[in-house]
Design a protein around this motif. Structure first.
Motif, mmCIF file in Angstrom:
data_model
loop_
_atom_site.group_PDB
_atom_site.id
_atom_site.type_symbol
_atom_site.label_atom_id
_atom_site.label_comp_id
_atom_site.label_asym_id
_atom_site.label_seq_id
_atom_site.Cartn_x
_atom_site.Cartn_y
_atom_site.Cartn_z
ATOM 1 N N TYR A 11 -5.677 -11.849 7.352
ATOM 2 C CA TYR A 11 -6.911 -12.404 6.797
ATOM 3 C C TYR A 11 -7.515 -13.323 7.846
ATOM 4 O O TYR A 11 -6.782 -14.027 8.542
ATOM 5 N N GLU A 16 -9.889 -16.745 2.564
ATOM 6 C CA GLU A 16 -9.977 -15.302 2.273
ATOM 7 C C GLU A 16 -8.686 -14.813 1.624
ATOM 8 O O GLU A 16 -8.713 -13.966 0.730
ATOM 9 N N ARG A 19 -8.698 -16.033 -1.980
ATOM 10 C CA ARG A 19 -9.641 -15.219 -2.762
ATOM 11 C C ARG A 19 -9.023 -13.870 -3.120
ATOM 12 O O ARG A 19 -9.147 -13.403 -4.246
ATOM 13 N N SER A 20 -8.342 -13.243 -2.171
ATOM 14 C CA SER A 20 -7.722 -11.943 -2.447
ATOM 15 C C SER A 20 -6.683 -12.059 -3.559
ATOM 16 O O SER A 20 -6.548 -11.150 -4.388
#
Length: 67
Positions: A11, A16, A19-20
């Motif tokens: 990432y 990020e 968020r995933s």
């Protein structure tokens, strides 16, 4: 005290990665809610005083400290 480093995936940022992980918990119609969240609060919850997350060369790692 021992430290353990875990590779969590590729990432560009820790945000990020977070968020995933959150996307897996939200139905597709509610994904827009993730844009409203405070990244610092999310980090605090993920770290919870036990972990530290960092990026090195596009890879996210988590360090846990056992006392």
């Amino acid at each position: 005290m021992s430290e353990r480093v875990e590779y969590l995936g590729d990432y560009p940022t820790v945000d990020e990665y977070f968020r995933s992980q959150l996307e897996e918990l939200v139905i597709p119609a509610g994904l827009w809610l993730l844009e409203c969240l405070d990244p610092e609060r999310i980090r605090e919850r993920f770290e919870a005083g036990v972990f530290r997350y960092f990026v090195a060369r596009g890879c996210v790692f988590r360090v846990s400290t056992d006392e």
